[in-house]
Design a protein around this motif. Structure first.
Motif: not given
Length: 105
Positions: A76, A51, A70, A72-73, A28, A30, A19-23
């Motif tokens: 990501d 998603e 949750r 998640i796109s 952020g 990973v 899950i790469d939430l770094r944006g």
């Protein structure tokens, strides 16, 4: 998820993902997660986006463990190819011993 789409992904096997939430700024976490289900979400005036419903654990050390889940796109999420460690894999079957079925003298 619409009624017709609901059954397309009913039998999905849970799969490990990053899950790469770094944006866009590259800051952020990973995280390692488990993909449970897919859905297509429609937004007014925009194309539908995919998603994934993902579960992951966070915490440890001085922090208490927590389980999160949750949507998640799909952009990501990155799939992980997992191979079972050799010491946990089933041993190959032995060929039958031809001497076992010989009559005794």
């Amino acid at each position: 998820m619409g009624a017709s789409d609901r059954f397309l992904f009913r039998a999905i096997d849970p799969r490990p993902v990053w899950i790469d939430l770094r944006g866009s700024l590259g800051h952020g976490p990973v995280l390692l997660g488990l993909l449970v289900e897919w859905r297509s979400r429609e937004r007014p005036g925009r194309p539908a986006v995919w998603e994934g419903l993902v579960v992951w654990a966070s915490g440890g050390g001085e922090l208490p463990w927590a389980l999160s889940m949750r949507w998640i796109s799909a952009d990501d999420l990155r799939p992980i190819e997992v191979a079972m460690p050799a010491d946990l894999a089933a041993r190959p079957p032995r060929p039958p011993d031809p001497r076992r079925n010989l009559p005794r003298r």
